[in-house]
Design a protein around this motif. Structure first.
Motif, PDB file in Angstrom:
ATOM      1  N   ALA A   1      46.389  34.918  48.718  1.00  0.00           N
ATOM      2  CA  ALA A   1      46.795  35.596  47.488  1.00  0.00           C
ATOM      3  C   ALA A   1      45.594  35.901  46.599  1.00  0.00           C
ATOM      4  O   ALA A   1      45.536  36.961  45.954  1.00  0.00           O
ATOM      5  CB  ALA A   1      47.816  34.744  46.733  1.00  0.00           C
ATOM      6  N   ALA A   2      44.634  34.983  46.548  1.00  0.00           N
ATOM      7  CA  ALA A   2      43.444  35.212  45.720  1.00  0.00           C
ATOM      8  C   ALA A   2      42.663  36.420  46.221  1.00  0.00           C
ATOM      9  O   ALA A   2      42.215  37.262  45.429  1.00  0.00           O
ATOM     10  CB  ALA A   2      42.561  33.973  45.717  1.00  0.00           C
ATOM     11  N   ASN A   3      42.515  36.531  47.534  1.00  0.00           N
ATOM     12  CA  ASN A   3      41.764  37.658  48.084  1.00  0.00           C
ATOM     13  C   ASN A   3      42.528  38.979  47.980  1.00  0.00           C
ATOM     14  O   ASN A   3      41.907  40.044  47.944  1.00  0.00           O
ATOM     15  CB  ASN A   3      41.394  37.365  49.537  1.00  0.00           C
ATOM     16  N   ARG A   4      43.831  38.907  47.914  1.00  0.00           N
ATOM     17  CA  ARG A   4      44.620  40.132  47.766  1.00  0.00           C
ATOM     18  C   ARG A   4      44.720  40.590  46.317  1.00  0.00           C
ATOM     19  O   ARG A   4      44.722  41.787  46.033  1.00  0.00           O
ATOM     20  CB  ARG A   4      46.039  39.896  48.300  1.00  0.00           C
ATOM     21  N   GLN A   5      44.827  39.642  45.407  1.00  0.00           N
ATOM     22  CA  GLN A   5      45.221  39.982  44.037  1.00  0.00           C
ATOM     23  C   GLN A   5      44.098  39.900  43.005  1.00  0.00           C
ATOM     24  O   GLN A   5      44.236  40.475  41.933  1.00  0.00           O
ATOM     25  CB  GLN A   5      46.360  39.056  43.598  1.00  0.00           C
ATOM     26  N   MET A   6      43.015  39.193  43.318  1.00  0.00           N
ATOM     27  CA  MET A   6      41.949  39.053  42.327  1.00  0.00           C
ATOM     28  C   MET A   6      40.649  39.664  42.820  1.00  0.00           C
ATOM     29  O   MET A   6      40.271  39.499  43.983  1.00  0.00           O
ATOM     30  CB  MET A   6      41.720  37.577  41.987  1.00  0.00           C
ATOM     31  N   SER A   7      39.981  40.353  41.925  1.00  0.00           N
ATOM     32  CA  SER A   7      38.651  40.862  42.227  1.00  0.00           C
ATOM     33  C   SER A   7      37.703  39.693  42.478  1.00  0.00           C
ATOM     34  O   SER A   7      37.872  38.612  41.904  1.00  0.00           O
ATOM     35  CB  SER A   7      38.146  41.700  41.046  1.00  0.00           C
ATOM     36  N   VAL A   8      36.698  39.926  43.305  1.00  0.00           N
ATOM     37  CA  VAL A   8      35.704  38.883  43.529  1.00  0.00           C
ATOM     38  C   VAL A   8      34.911  38.598  42.258  1.00  0.00           C
ATOM     39  O   VAL A   8      34.214  37.580  42.168  1.00  0.00           O
ATOM     40  CB  VAL A   8      34.740  39.265  44.672  1.00  0.00           C
ATOM     41  N   LEU A   9      35.007  39.491  41.283  1.00  0.00           N
ATOM     42  CA  LEU A   9      34.328  39.278  40.004  1.00  0.00           C
ATOM     43  C   LEU A   9      35.206  38.543  38.999  1.00  0.00           C
ATOM     44  O   LEU A   9      34.727  38.190  37.913  1.00  0.00           O
ATOM     45  CB  LEU A   9      33.899  40.623  39.411  1.00  0.00           C
ATOM     46  N   HIS A  10      36.460  38.330  39.349  1.00  0.00           N
ATOM     47  CA  HIS A  10      37.356  37.619  38.432  1.00  0.00           C
ATOM     48  C   HIS A  10      36.876  36.178  38.280  1.00  0.00           C
ATOM     49  O   HIS A  10      36.513  35.515  39.266  1.00  0.00           O
ATOM     50  CB  HIS A  10      38.783  37.632  38.980  1.00  0.00           C
TER      51      HIS A  10
ATOM     52  N   ALA B   1      48.353  34.429  29.897  1.00  0.00           N
ATOM     53  CA  ALA B   1      49.594  35.173  30.156  1.00  0.00           C
ATOM     54  C   ALA B   1      49.335  36.660  30.338  1.00  0.00           C
ATOM     55  O   ALA B   1      50.058  37.338  31.077  1.00  0.00           O
ATOM     56  CB  ALA B   1      50.576  34.937  29.015  1.00  0.00           C
ATOM     57  N   GLY B   2      48.296  37.183  29.671  1.00  0.00           N
ATOM     58  CA  GLY B   2      48.012  38.615  29.733  1.00  0.00           C
ATOM     59  C   GLY B   2      47.032  39.019  30.815  1.00  0.00           C
ATOM     60  O   GLY B   2      46.705  40.197  30.934  1.00  0.00           O
ATOM     61  N   ASP B   3      46.582  38.085  31.634  1.00  0.00           N
ATOM     62  CA  ASP B   3      45.632  38.376  32.706  1.00  0.00           C
ATOM     63  C   ASP B   3      46.411  38.860  33.924  1.00  0.00           C
ATOM     64  O   ASP B   3      47.013  38.067  34.660  1.00  0.00           O
ATOM     65  CB  ASP B   3      44.832  37.109  33.033  1.00  0.00           C
ATOM     66  N   SER B   4      46.407  40.168  34.132  1.00  0.00           N
ATOM     67  CA  SER B   4      47.263  40.754  35.180  1.00  0.00           C
ATOM     68  C   SER B   4      46.864  40.291  36.580  1.00  0.00           C
ATOM     69  O   SER B   4      47.735  40.054  37.436  1.00  0.00           O
ATOM     70  CB  SER B   4      47.214  42.284  35.097  1.00  0.00           C
TER      71      SER B   4
ATOM     72  N   ALA C   1      49.284  38.135  39.011  1.00  0.00           N
ATOM     73  CA  ALA C   1      49.649  38.657  40.332  1.00  0.00           C
ATOM     74  C   ALA C   1      49.319  37.640  41.419  1.00  0.00           C
ATOM     75  O   ALA C   1      50.081  37.464  42.384  1.00  0.00           O
ATOM     76  CB  ALA C   1      48.919  39.969  40.594  1.00  0.00           C
ATOM     77  N   TRP C   2      48.192  36.957  41.268  1.00  0.00           N
ATOM     78  CA  TRP C   2      47.809  35.906  42.224  1.00  0.00           C
ATOM     79  C   TRP C   2      48.852  34.803  42.250  1.00  0.00           C
ATOM     80  O   TRP C   2      49.347  34.427  43.309  1.00  0.00           O
ATOM     81  CB  TRP C   2      46.440  35.340  41.833  1.00  0.00           C
ATOM     82  N   TRP C   3      49.190  34.294  41.085  1.00  0.00           N
ATOM     83  CA  TRP C   3      50.110  33.159  41.051  1.00  0.00           C
ATOM     84  C   TRP C   3      51.510  33.567  41.490  1.00  0.00           C
ATOM     85  O   TRP C   3      52.220  32.792  42.133  1.00  0.00           O
ATOM     86  CB  TRP C   3      50.136  32.536  39.663  1.00  0.00           C
ATOM     87  N   SER C   4      51.906  34.789  41.189  1.00  0.00           N
ATOM     88  CA  SER C   4      53.211  35.283  41.628  1.00  0.00           C
ATOM     89  C   SER C   4      53.281  35.337  43.146  1.00  0.00           C
ATOM     90  O   SER C   4      54.296  34.967  43.750  1.00  0.00           O
ATOM     91  CB  SER C   4      53.470  36.670  41.040  1.00  0.00           C
ATOM     92  N   GLU C   5      52.194  35.782  43.787  1.00  0.00           N
ATOM     93  CA  GLU C   5      52.208  35.839  45.250  1.00  0.00           C
ATOM     94  C   GLU C   5      52.210  34.440  45.858  1.00  0.00           C
ATOM     95  O   GLU C   5      52.906  34.191  46.848  1.00  0.00           O
ATOM     96  CB  GLU C   5      51.016  36.629  45.785  1.00  0.00           C
ATOM     97  N   VAL C   6      51.425  33.519  45.278  1.00  0.00           N
ATOM     98  CA  VAL C   6      51.435  32.146  45.786  1.00  0.00           C
ATOM     99  C   VAL C   6      52.854  31.601  45.771  1.00  0.00           C
ATOM    100  O   VAL C   6      53.325  31.006  46.751  1.00  0.00           O
ATOM    101  CB  VAL C   6      50.514  31.242  44.937  1.00  0.00           C
TER     102      VAL C   6
END
Length: 364
Positions: A33-42, A171-174, A178-183
């Motif tokens: 989920a992290a690799n799908r939903q978060m930029s590597v710069l996040h 809460a506002g970090d999209s 998205a990462w946590w929702s997929e997990v």
């Protein structure tokens, strides 16, 4: 299941399944989920990336060789799908895992919560440094709490930099949401409605979640995995399977030949030994707090400083572990066989070959 498989062995096997669920299986949806939903710069991706290293490859290999389905031996040689073929659970191994997963609870995997649930500690799990251990000479708990506290302090300092505006920023970090929702909804779809999931709408939720992930992928995995060879290296000490009838007379003598003839066969024994004989920490494997990309991973000096402080705490814990192991009053540190407890020693010790430190991730 043969007649010699008693409740103690069944319980132990369930515990082994739980340990794998809590480490290898728990980490996989987090990594994906992290690799799908978060930029590597996040910033959270940067925080967790070292704890993802090689985990997917390790899990893929395990599915191929260890926990797959069916006997794939060829000509009596080393074989695949070792657990189903060679453990007493046989084809019911996956069913046992499913039963164990039914009681899965991510929040209970935070180390203080685990100790409290098992009845060996009491107090406020949010204040690990104040937790009262009901067994004072308990190396896993004592060393583990120090490491958990250091991890959580590091994560708290790090998140304070990037979420200085508080809960609203989380809460506002999209990407984070998205990462946590997929997990939760994809990685654990059948448990998505469980009430214990962190809402991920506060800094506290983020810190506790990231601390738990880091703990599971590093220290907890080391504690439950790296002591295997001490038991599996001599398979009669821990047979994976036995066959044959129990003697009708409980006091009847059993010869060595009868015992060896009823437990794990020789070829399978070599395979089991091979699984655990490699050094737990390979040369060059990054240990907890180490980053091969140290100079490039962040341009934020406060984050770099917080990482240095984390490493200093781990160095201090390593020294404290050595001192406790040398304290003769702590009898459980070495046990009757005089082997020191080093599974949670965070740093390698060149004077003690088997002390390799705690890797960042599930890389073996």
């Amino acid at each position: 299941m043969g007649p010699r498989q008693g409740p103690c062995r069944i319980q132990r096997r369930m515990q082994e399944q739980l340990c794998r669920l809590r480490t290898h299986a728990t980490m996989e949806p987090v990594v994906l989920a992290a690799n799908r939903q978060m930029s590597v710069l996040h910033p959270i991706h940067k925080l967790l990336k070292p704890h993802f290293r090689n985990t997917l490859d390790t899990n893929s290999t395990a599915r191929h060789i260890v926990i797959g389905s069916g006997d794939e031996r060829q000509g009596g040689a080393f074989y695949r799908n070792m657990h189903e073929v060679n453990f007493f659970t046989g084809k019911y191994g996956m069913e046992m895992s499913s039963k164990a997963y039914a009681s899965y609870n991510f929040t209970e995997l935070a180390f203080p919560n685990e100790l409290i649930k098992r009845g060996v500690a009491r107090g406020d799990p949010k204040k690990a440094e104040e937790l009262e251990l009901l067994i004072k000479d308990y190396p896993y708990a004592v060393d583990g709490l120090e490491i958990w506290t250091a991890i959580k302090e590091w994560v708290t300092d790090y998140c304070a930099i990037y979420y200085a505006d508080g809960d609203g920023a989380v809460a506002g970090d999209s990407e984070l949401q998205a990462w946590w929702s997929e997990v939760r909804n994809v990685g654990h779809g059948d448990l998505r409605d469980a009430p214990w999931w962190p809402a991920m709408d506060s800094v506290d939720d983020l810190v506790e979640t990231c601390s738990t992930i880091i703990w599971l992928g590093s220290a907890y995995h080391s504690a439950v995995s790296f002591g295997q060879y001490a038991y599996n290296g001599f398979v009669p000490n821990r047979p994976t399977i036995t066959s044959g009838e129990m003697p009708a007379d409980a006091k009847a003598a059993v010869t060595e030949a009868e015992f060896l003839g009823s437990i794990t066969p020789k070829t399978e024994t070599f395979g089991l030994m091979a699984l655990t004989m490699n050094p737990p920490v390979k040369p060059g494997e990054p240990l907890m707090g180490e980053r091969p990309d140290t100079e490039q991973w962040t341009s934020e000096q406060r984050a770099a400083k917080a990482l240095l402080e984390f490493n200093s705490k781990l160095d201090a814990i390593a020294e404290a572990v050595k001192k406790r192991n040398a304290d003769g009053a702590l009898r459980n540190r070495n046990g009757p066989v005089e082997v020191p407890y080093t599974l949670l020693a965070p740093r390698a010790d060149p004077t003690v070959p088997h002390v390799g430190g705690i890797p960042n991730s599930i890389a073996v």
